[in-house]
Motif scaffolding. Structure first.
Motif, PDB file in Angstrom:
ATOM      1  N   GLU A  25      -8.689  -3.229 -21.519  1.00 47.88           N
ATOM      2  CA  GLU A  25      -7.564  -2.601 -22.226  1.00 47.88           C
ATOM      3  C   GLU A  25      -6.232  -3.078 -21.646  1.00 47.88           C
ATOM      4  O   GLU A  25      -5.303  -3.389 -22.380  1.00 47.88           O
ATOM      5  CB  GLU A  25      -7.661  -1.079 -22.143  1.00 47.88           C
ATOM      6  CG  GLU A  25      -8.748  -0.488 -22.994  1.00 47.88           C
ATOM      7  CD  GLU A  25      -8.890   1.014 -22.797  1.00 47.88           C
ATOM      8  OE1 GLU A  25      -8.178   1.600 -21.955  1.00 47.88           O
ATOM      9  OE2 GLU A  25      -9.741   1.604 -23.487  1.00 47.88           O
ATOM     10  N   LEU A  29      -3.408  -5.318 -23.685  1.00 46.47           N
ATOM     11  CA  LEU A  29      -2.012  -4.890 -23.761  1.00 46.47           C
ATOM     12  C   LEU A  29      -1.095  -5.993 -23.234  1.00 46.47           C
ATOM     13  O   LEU A  29      -0.066  -6.311 -23.840  1.00 46.47           O
ATOM     14  CB  LEU A  29      -1.809  -3.599 -22.961  1.00 46.47           C
ATOM     15  CG  LEU A  29      -0.398  -3.040 -22.927  1.00 46.47           C
ATOM     16  CD1 LEU A  29       0.093  -2.702 -24.321  1.00 46.47           C
ATOM     17  CD2 LEU A  29      -0.335  -1.822 -22.029  1.00 46.47           C
ATOM     18  N   ASN A  32      -0.869  -8.823 -25.753  1.00 46.84           N
ATOM     19  CA  ASN A  32       0.017  -8.454 -26.857  1.00 46.84           C
ATOM     20  C   ASN A  32       1.489  -8.578 -26.460  1.00 46.84           C
ATOM     21  O   ASN A  32       2.315  -9.073 -27.233  1.00 46.84           O
ATOM     22  CB  ASN A  32      -0.276  -7.035 -27.334  1.00 46.84           C
ATOM     23  CG  ASN A  32      -1.635  -6.892 -27.969  1.00 46.84           C
ATOM     24  OD1 ASN A  32      -2.273  -7.887 -28.330  1.00 46.84           O
ATOM     25  ND2 ASN A  32      -2.109  -5.665 -28.082  1.00 46.84           N
ATOM     26  N   GLU A  33       1.828  -8.121 -25.257  1.00 49.14           N
ATOM     27  CA  GLU A  33       3.206  -8.212 -24.777  1.00 49.14           C
ATOM     28  C   GLU A  33       3.632  -9.673 -24.603  1.00 49.14           C
ATOM     29  O   GLU A  33       4.753 -10.043 -24.964  1.00 49.14           O
ATOM     30  CB  GLU A  33       3.363  -7.459 -23.462  1.00 49.14           C
ATOM     31  CG  GLU A  33       3.273  -5.963 -23.615  1.00 49.14           C
ATOM     32  CD  GLU A  33       3.295  -5.225 -22.291  1.00 49.14           C
ATOM     33  OE1 GLU A  33       3.427  -5.881 -21.232  1.00 49.14           O
ATOM     34  OE2 GLU A  33       3.195  -3.989 -22.323  1.00 49.14           O
TER      35      GLU A  33
END
Length: 109
Positions: A25, A29, A32-33
């Motif tokens: 996870e 994240l 994605n950033e």
């Protein structure tokens, strides 16, 4: 492009290892950033090849491990304003002192 992400304390189990689901996870994240940060640059320079890496460790060591074969490391630093003296953060300092290649420090923001 290297993005280092330290795992949150909740990601570790009692045995001292990282929980696989929590680590994935955190990595997603971070991916994605990183993709969001690179999106405008990829649009502006569509022919430029970018190798985007997410490394699950503190940012400074991640940057140094991610650039082991680099010919040039470019790191950004946020300017503090015209009234304050320039200074670099711990990630830029680690890069300047320990990178295996030349380092360019570029102000942004």
């Amino acid at each position: 492009a290297v993005h280092g992400r330290r795992l949150s304390p909740y990601a570790y189990n009692r045995g001292g290892g990282a929980d696989r689901i929590a680590a994935e996870e955190a990595a997603q994240l971070a991916r994605n950033e990183l993709a969001a940060a690179l999106r405008p640059w990829r649009k502006k320079f569509p022919d430029m090849r970018v190798d985007a890496q997410v490394i699950l460790e503190s940012p400074a060591p991640a940057l140094l491990h991610g650039t082991a074969n680099a010919e040039l490391l470019i790191v950004g630093r946020r300017p503090r304003g015209h009234l304050l003296p320039p200074r670099i953060g711990h990630v830029v300092q680690a890069a300047v002192h320990h990178a295996p290649c030349p380092v360019a420090v570029v102000p942004f923001g």
